[in-house]
Every structure is written in C-alpha cells, then in structure tokens.
Design a protein around this motif. Structure first.
Motif, PDB file in Angstrom:
ATOM      1  N   LEU A  26       0.829  -1.208   0.000  1.00  0.00           N
ATOM      2  CA  LEU A  26       0.000   0.000   0.000  1.00  0.00           C
ATOM      3  C   LEU A  26       0.862   1.257   0.000  1.00  0.00           C
ATOM      4  CD1 LEU A  26      -2.884  -0.958   2.453  1.00  0.00           C
ATOM      5  CD2 LEU A  26      -3.033  -0.586  -0.005  1.00  0.00           C
ATOM      6  N   ALA A  27       1.919   1.255   0.809  1.00  0.00           N
ATOM      7  CA  ALA A  27       2.807   2.418   0.858  1.00  0.00           C
ATOM      8  C   ALA A  27       3.492   2.641  -0.489  1.00  0.00           C
ATOM      9  CB  ALA A  27       3.851   2.231   1.963  1.00  0.00           C
ATOM     10  N   LEU A  28       3.918   1.573  -1.138  1.00  0.00           N
ATOM     11  CA  LEU A  28       4.555   1.705  -2.453  1.00  0.00           C
ATOM     12  C   LEU A  28       3.566   2.231  -3.491  1.00  0.00           C
ATOM     13  CD1 LEU A  28       6.685  -1.554  -2.577  1.00  0.00           C
ATOM     14  CD2 LEU A  28       7.545   0.787  -2.578  1.00  0.00           C
ATOM     15  N   GLY A  29       2.345   1.730  -3.468  1.00  0.00           N
ATOM     16  CA  GLY A  29       1.329   2.187  -4.413  1.00  0.00           C
ATOM     17  C   GLY A  29       0.975   3.646  -4.202  1.00  0.00           C
ATOM     18  N   LEU A  30       0.728   4.030  -2.953  1.00  0.00           N
ATOM     19  CA  LEU A  30       0.392   5.430  -2.662  1.00  0.00           C
ATOM     20  C   LEU A  30       1.565   6.354  -2.947  1.00  0.00           C
ATOM     21  CD1 LEU A  30      -1.690   5.003   0.610  1.00  0.00           C
ATOM     22  CD2 LEU A  30      -2.522   5.539  -1.680  1.00  0.00           C
ATOM     23  N   GLY A  31       2.776   5.886  -2.676  1.00  0.00           N
ATOM     24  CA  GLY A  31       3.956   6.681  -2.989  1.00  0.00           C
ATOM     25  C   GLY A  31       4.095   6.918  -4.484  1.00  0.00           C
ATOM     26  N   GLY A  32       3.781   5.902  -5.276  1.00  0.00           N
ATOM     27  CA  GLY A  32       3.836   6.049  -6.730  1.00  0.00           C
ATOM     28  C   GLY A  32       2.825   7.055  -7.238  1.00  0.00           C
ATOM     29  N   VAL A  33       1.612   7.002  -6.685  1.00  0.00           N
ATOM     30  CA  VAL A  33       0.581   7.964  -7.080  1.00  0.00           C
ATOM     31  C   VAL A  33       0.990   9.372  -6.670  1.00  0.00           C
ATOM     32  CG1 VAL A  33      -1.800   8.683  -6.635  1.00  0.00           C
ATOM     33  CG2 VAL A  33      -1.283   6.284  -7.055  1.00  0.00           C
ATOM     34  N   LEU A  34       1.525   9.525  -5.481  1.00  0.00           N
ATOM     35  CA  LEU A  34       1.971  10.845  -5.009  1.00  0.00           C
ATOM     36  C   LEU A  34       3.070  11.401  -5.902  1.00  0.00           C
ATOM     37  CD1 LEU A  34       1.813  13.016  -2.770  1.00  0.00           C
ATOM     38  CD2 LEU A  34       3.608  11.744  -1.590  1.00  0.00           C
ATOM     39  N   ILE A  35       4.031  10.586  -6.266  1.00  0.00           N
ATOM     40  CA  ILE A  35       5.113  11.032  -7.154  1.00  0.00           C
ATOM     41  C   ILE A  35       4.554  11.436  -8.511  1.00  0.00           C
ATOM     42  CG2 ILE A  35       7.130  10.213  -8.441  1.00  0.00           C
ATOM     43  CD1 ILE A  35       7.869   8.594  -5.932  1.00  0.00           C
ATOM     44  N   ALA A  36       3.588  10.667  -9.029  1.00  0.00           N
ATOM     45  CA  ALA A  36       2.992  10.993 -10.328  1.00  0.00           C
ATOM     46  C   ALA A  36       2.253  12.318 -10.283  1.00  0.00           C
ATOM     47  CB  ALA A  36       2.051   9.873 -10.758  1.00  0.00           C
TER      48      ALA A  36
END
Length: 53
Positions: A26-36
């Motif tokens: 979940l942290a990796l997924g949310l981090g990816g969305v935040l970076i995008a």
C-alpha cells in the motif's frame, strides 16, 4: 514466473512471490501515485497559464 518454473511447468514457491506485506505494498502504491501527481502539477500549471492565440 521465472524460467525454471516455466520450464518445469510448476508454480514458483510462495516465498518467492510474497516478498512484501500488505502495508508495504500500500505504501509503495500510494507513494507512486503521489510522485505521479507531484510530477504532473508543474507542467499542468505552466500549460494553464500559457495563453494561446
């Protein structure tokens, strides 16, 4: 699926697949969305301020 498992027509072991737990995924997924989103905001702001004729 790795080459050995494919060649032997067997599924890889669960320990080879499940390397991260749910919180990490979940942290990796949310981090990816935040970076995008953070990467898209500056160009979008620039494009919004640009006038076209």
């Amino acid at each position: 699926m790795d080459c050995e498992a494919f060649a032997q027509a067997t599924a890889p072991a669960g320990s080879e697949i499940a390397v991260h737990g749910t919180p990490e995924l979940l942290a990796l997924g949310l981090g990816g969305v935040l970076i995008a989103v953070l990467g898209a905001l500056p160009p979008a702001g620039w494009a919004g301020r640009t006038r076209t004729e």
